[in-house]
Design a protein around this motif. Structure first.
Motif, PDB file in Angstrom:
ATOM      1  N   ALA A 276       4.535   5.911   2.653  1.00 35.21           N
ATOM      2  CA  ALA A 276       5.317   6.097   1.435  1.00 35.21           C
ATOM      3  C   ALA A 276       6.650   5.372   1.622  1.00 35.21           C
ATOM      4  CB  ALA A 276       5.550   7.578   1.187  1.00 35.21           C
ATOM      5  N   PRO A 277       7.330   4.959   0.572  1.00 30.70           N
ATOM      6  CA  PRO A 277       6.922   5.141  -0.835  1.00 30.70           C
ATOM      7  C   PRO A 277       6.222   3.917  -1.431  1.00 30.70           C
ATOM      8  CG  PRO A 277       9.217   4.469  -0.747  1.00 30.70           C
ATOM      9  CD  PRO A 277       8.729   4.514   0.687  1.00 30.70           C
ATOM     10  N   ASP A 278       6.104   2.811  -0.672  1.00 28.15           N
ATOM     11  CA  ASP A 278       5.597   1.585  -1.282  1.00 28.15           C
ATOM     12  C   ASP A 278       4.081   1.484  -1.272  1.00 28.15           C
ATOM     13  OD1 ASP A 278       5.800   1.430   1.482  1.00 28.15           O
ATOM     14  OD2 ASP A 278       6.084  -0.730   1.512  1.00 28.15           O
ATOM     15  N   TYR A 279       3.403   2.122  -0.295  1.00 24.36           N
ATOM     16  CA  TYR A 279       1.941   2.096  -0.212  1.00 24.36           C
ATOM     17  C   TYR A 279       1.413   0.661  -0.317  1.00 24.36           C
ATOM     18  CZ  TYR A 279       2.769   7.027  -1.232  1.00 24.36           C
ATOM     19  OH  TYR A 279       3.240   8.324  -1.222  1.00 24.36           O
ATOM     20  N   ASP A 280       1.834  -0.146   0.618  1.00 21.93           N
ATOM     21  CA  ASP A 280       1.480  -1.567   0.626  1.00 21.93           C
ATOM     22  C   ASP A 280       0.090  -1.741   1.247  1.00 21.93           C
ATOM     23  OD1 ASP A 280       1.242  -4.290   0.923  1.00 21.93           O
ATOM     24  OD2 ASP A 280       3.144  -4.581   1.959  1.00 21.93           O
ATOM     25  N   TYR A 281      -0.848  -2.228   0.470  1.00 22.39           N
ATOM     26  CA  TYR A 281      -2.236  -2.405   0.909  1.00 22.39           C
ATOM     27  C   TYR A 281      -2.540  -3.821   1.396  1.00 22.39           C
ATOM     28  CZ  TYR A 281      -3.816   2.152  -0.838  1.00 22.39           C
ATOM     29  OH  TYR A 281      -4.007   3.497  -1.032  1.00 22.39           O
ATOM     30  N   SER A 282      -1.549  -4.684   1.501  1.00 20.08           N
ATOM     31  CA  SER A 282      -1.846  -6.088   1.781  1.00 20.08           C
ATOM     32  C   SER A 282      -2.507  -6.274   3.145  1.00 20.08           C
ATOM     33  CB  SER A 282      -0.577  -6.938   1.675  1.00 20.08           C
ATOM     34  OG  SER A 282       0.430  -6.484   2.551  1.00 20.08           O
ATOM     35  N   VAL A 283      -2.024  -5.575   4.170  1.00 24.08           N
ATOM     36  CA  VAL A 283      -2.633  -5.701   5.501  1.00 24.08           C
ATOM     37  C   VAL A 283      -4.026  -5.061   5.506  1.00 24.08           C
ATOM     38  CG1 VAL A 283      -2.442  -4.998   7.910  1.00 24.08           C
ATOM     39  CG2 VAL A 283      -0.438  -5.869   6.712  1.00 24.08           C
ATOM     40  N   ILE A 284      -4.172  -3.925   4.859  1.00 21.56           N
ATOM     41  CA  ILE A 284      -5.477  -3.268   4.784  1.00 21.56           C
ATOM     42  C   ILE A 284      -6.500  -4.193   4.125  1.00 21.56           C
ATOM     43  CG2 ILE A 284      -6.748  -1.321   3.789  1.00 21.56           C
ATOM     44  CD1 ILE A 284      -4.046   0.234   3.896  1.00 21.56           C
ATOM     45  N   ASP A 285      -6.132  -4.770   3.001  1.00 18.34           N
ATOM     46  CA  ASP A 285      -7.060  -5.643   2.285  1.00 18.34           C
ATOM     47  C   ASP A 285      -7.434  -6.867   3.122  1.00 18.34           C
ATOM     48  OD1 ASP A 285      -7.004  -3.912   0.134  1.00 18.34           O
ATOM     49  OD2 ASP A 285      -5.493  -5.059  -0.974  1.00 18.34           O
ATOM     50  N   ALA A 286      -6.454  -7.411   3.853  1.00 15.22           N
ATOM     51  CA  ALA A 286      -6.740  -8.568   4.702  1.00 15.22           C
ATOM     52  C   ALA A 286      -7.711  -8.193   5.823  1.00 15.22           C
ATOM     53  CB  ALA A 286      -5.441  -9.128   5.277  1.00 15.22           C
TER      54      ALA A 286
ATOM     55  N   VAL B 244       0.277   8.090   6.754  1.00 13.44           N
ATOM     56  CA  VAL B 244       1.405   8.760   7.410  1.00 13.44           C
ATOM     57  C   VAL B 244       1.925   9.890   6.508  1.00 13.44           C
ATOM     58  CG1 VAL B 244       3.716   8.429   8.346  1.00 13.44           C
ATOM     59  CG2 VAL B 244       1.976   6.650   8.670  1.00 13.44           C
ATOM     60  N   PRO B 245       1.882  11.148   6.957  1.00 14.48           N
ATOM     61  CA  PRO B 245       2.165  12.293   6.080  1.00 14.48           C
ATOM     62  C   PRO B 245       3.644  12.663   6.010  1.00 14.48           C
ATOM     63  CG  PRO B 245       1.343  13.099   8.162  1.00 14.48           C
ATOM     64  CD  PRO B 245       1.328  11.591   8.256  1.00 14.48           C
ATOM     65  N   GLN B 246       4.511  11.677   5.870  1.00 11.57           N
ATOM     66  CA  GLN B 246       5.952  11.945   5.806  1.00 11.57           C
ATOM     67  C   GLN B 246       6.574  11.182   4.642  1.00 11.57           C
ATOM     68  OE1 GLN B 246       7.435  10.435   9.588  1.00 11.57           O
ATOM     69  NE2 GLN B 246       7.555   8.343   8.832  1.00 11.57           N
ATOM     70  N   HIS B 247       7.694  11.738   4.129  1.00 12.72           N
ATOM     71  CA  HIS B 247       8.519  11.089   3.106  1.00 12.72           C
ATOM     72  C   HIS B 247       7.764  10.817   1.810  1.00 12.72           C
ATOM     73  CE1 HIS B 247      11.455  10.941   6.220  1.00 12.72           C
ATOM     74  NE2 HIS B 247      10.865   9.971   6.900  1.00 12.72           N
ATOM     75  N   HIS B 248       6.868  11.742   1.436  1.00  9.31           N
ATOM     76  CA  HIS B 248       6.161  11.606   0.169  1.00  9.31           C
ATOM     77  C   HIS B 248       6.893  12.391  -0.911  1.00  9.31           C
ATOM     78  CE1 HIS B 248       2.691   9.563   1.872  1.00  9.31           C
ATOM     79  NE2 HIS B 248       2.796  10.384   2.891  1.00  9.31           N
ATOM     80  N   SER B 249       6.735  11.944  -2.164  1.00  7.38           N
ATOM     81  CA  SER B 249       7.371  12.639  -3.281  1.00  7.38           C
ATOM     82  C   SER B 249       6.628  13.910  -3.650  1.00  7.38           C
ATOM     83  CB  SER B 249       7.434  11.710  -4.493  1.00  7.38           C
ATOM     84  OG  SER B 249       6.130  11.265  -4.852  1.00  7.38           O
ATOM     85  N   GLY B 250       5.433  14.085  -3.138  1.00  6.00           N
ATOM     86  CA  GLY B 250       4.626  15.257  -3.412  1.00  6.00           C
ATOM     87  C   GLY B 250       3.198  15.010  -2.976  1.00  6.00           C
ATOM     88  N   TYR B 251       2.385  16.071  -2.911  1.00  9.36           N
ATOM     89  CA  TYR B 251       1.031  15.894  -2.390  1.00  9.36           C
ATOM     90  C   TYR B 251       0.166  15.039  -3.295  1.00  9.36           C
ATOM     91  CZ  TYR B 251      -3.369  16.511  -0.157  1.00  9.36           C
ATOM     92  OH  TYR B 251      -4.556  16.234   0.482  1.00  9.36           O
ATOM     93  N   GLN B 252       0.454  15.001  -4.597  1.00  8.00           N
ATOM     94  CA  GLN B 252      -0.391  14.223  -5.505  1.00  8.00           C
ATOM     95  C   GLN B 252      -0.442  12.750  -5.107  1.00  8.00           C
ATOM     96  OE1 GLN B 252      -2.308  15.622  -7.991  1.00  8.00           O
ATOM     97  NE2 GLN B 252      -3.274  13.593  -7.957  1.00  8.00           N
ATOM     98  N   ALA B 253       0.679  12.220  -4.596  1.00 10.64           N
ATOM     99  CA  ALA B 253       0.679  10.819  -4.154  1.00 10.64           C
ATOM    100  C   ALA B 253      -0.270  10.629  -2.973  1.00 10.64           C
ATOM    101  CB  ALA B 253       2.097  10.386  -3.768  1.00 10.64           C
ATOM    102  N   ILE B 254      -0.308  11.597  -2.068  1.00  8.71           N
ATOM    103  CA  ILE B 254      -1.249  11.527  -0.953  1.00  8.71           C
ATOM    104  C   ILE B 254      -2.675  11.592  -1.483  1.00  8.71           C
ATOM    105  CG2 ILE B 254      -2.065  12.702   1.122  1.00  8.71           C
ATOM    106  CD1 ILE B 254       0.782  13.670   1.586  1.00  8.71           C
ATOM    107  N   ARG B 255      -2.940  12.533  -2.350  1.00 11.10           N
ATOM    108  CA  ARG B 255      -4.293  12.680  -2.904  1.00 11.10           C
ATOM    109  C   ARG B 255      -4.749  11.390  -3.588  1.00 11.10           C
ATOM    110  NH1 ARG B 255      -8.020  16.407  -4.416  1.00 11.10           N
ATOM    111  NH2 ARG B 255      -9.193  15.917  -6.303  1.00 11.10           N
TER     112      ARG B 255
END
Length: 262
Positions: A243-253, A12-23
């Motif tokens: 953002a901002p937590d980038y929770d991977y728990s559902v993805i990993d499951a 989701v491309p919103q509420h990021h602290s900057g593009y580096q976090a997306i990258r």
């Protein structure tokens, strides 16, 4: 399983602290085993602070095409209203080449009124926007046949939406993938209607990949819904990464579940 299960992540491309976090997170996803990474095509956040940070869709996809090596990429979904269809076809062809043939053209008729107002597009009506999409799709596919160099593959078209008269008809005519947000009962109804549209246009509905967006932050509940929808014929399952937590728990499951099915 006879059909390949694919896991998508909509970054989701919103509420990021900057593009580096997306990258950084896209790099992580590219190595994670995820099959597809999507963004979305809006100009303002859809939740939280309406004037919060946000980035444009297709510029970002060009960067992802260069950055990634494994995942397919695309918008979930491009708004047809925002670009001339022939230009969009050329943009998609170019990103397809940059990525080495990994682009999915996700497209829909559009709905977020603020985007239209702020950027000067005619909002029209839901019906007129769907009519515009219907007029654009043959222009897009025709332009792909004229471009030099041609796309590296038959770029798969993903159409998002569940409108029973117009959207599902367009899915039957043009889509490699149909994407929607559904539970089991609504999926059965929409799939039946899609089957009738396919019969009308002389297409085998089994040719169309079925994709759903899964909501929720409880991994067990999300996997249980995916399992139920898999039994109905859905094979692509997409969840959001925020953002901002980038929770991977559902993805990993979901990745563990996909690999267990294989």
């Amino acid at each position: 399983m006879t059909k390949s299960i694919r896991i998508g992540v909509q970054f989701v491309p919103q509420h990021h602290s900057g593009y580096q976090a997306i990258r950084d997170n896209v790099a992580r996803l590219d190595q994670s085993g995820v099959d597809i990474v999507y963004n979305w095509d809006h100009f303002y956040p859809l939740s939280g602070d309406p004037d919060g940070t946000h980035y444009e869709c297709w510029t970002m996809l060009g960067a992802w095409a260069e950055q990634t090596s494994h995942v397919e990429i695309g918008a979930l979904v491009t708004c047809n209203s925002y670009r001339n269809p022939d230009l969009l076809a050329d943009m998609a062809r170019t990103v397809d080449h940059i990525s080495g043939g990994r682009l999915i053209l996700g497209i829909g008729s559009g709905w977020f009124e603020r985007d239209y107002i702020e950027y000067g597009y005619d909002f029209g009506t839901a019906g007129s926007r769907l009519d515009d999409l219907g007029a654009a799709l043959p222009r897009i596919t025709a332009r792909w046949g004229k471009l030099n160099p041609a796309p590296l593959r038959d770029i798969p078209i993903l159409i998002g939406g569940g409108g029973e008269k117009k959207t599902l008809r367009l899915v039957a005519e043009y889509a490699a993938t149909w994407h929607y947000f559904v539970d089991v009962e609504s999926y059965r109804r929409k799939a039946e209607i899609l089957g009738r549209h396919c019969a009308d246009v002389g297409r085998d509905p089994a040719e169309i990949e079925r994709s759903v967006g899964l909501r929720g932050d409880n991994p067990d509940e999300v996997v249980a819904l995916a399992d139920a929808l898999l039994a109905e014929g859905v094979t692509q399952f997409t969840v959001n990464l925020h953002a901002p937590d980038y929770d991977y728990s559902v993805i990993d499951a979901l990745l563990r579940w996909r690999d267990a099915q294989r």
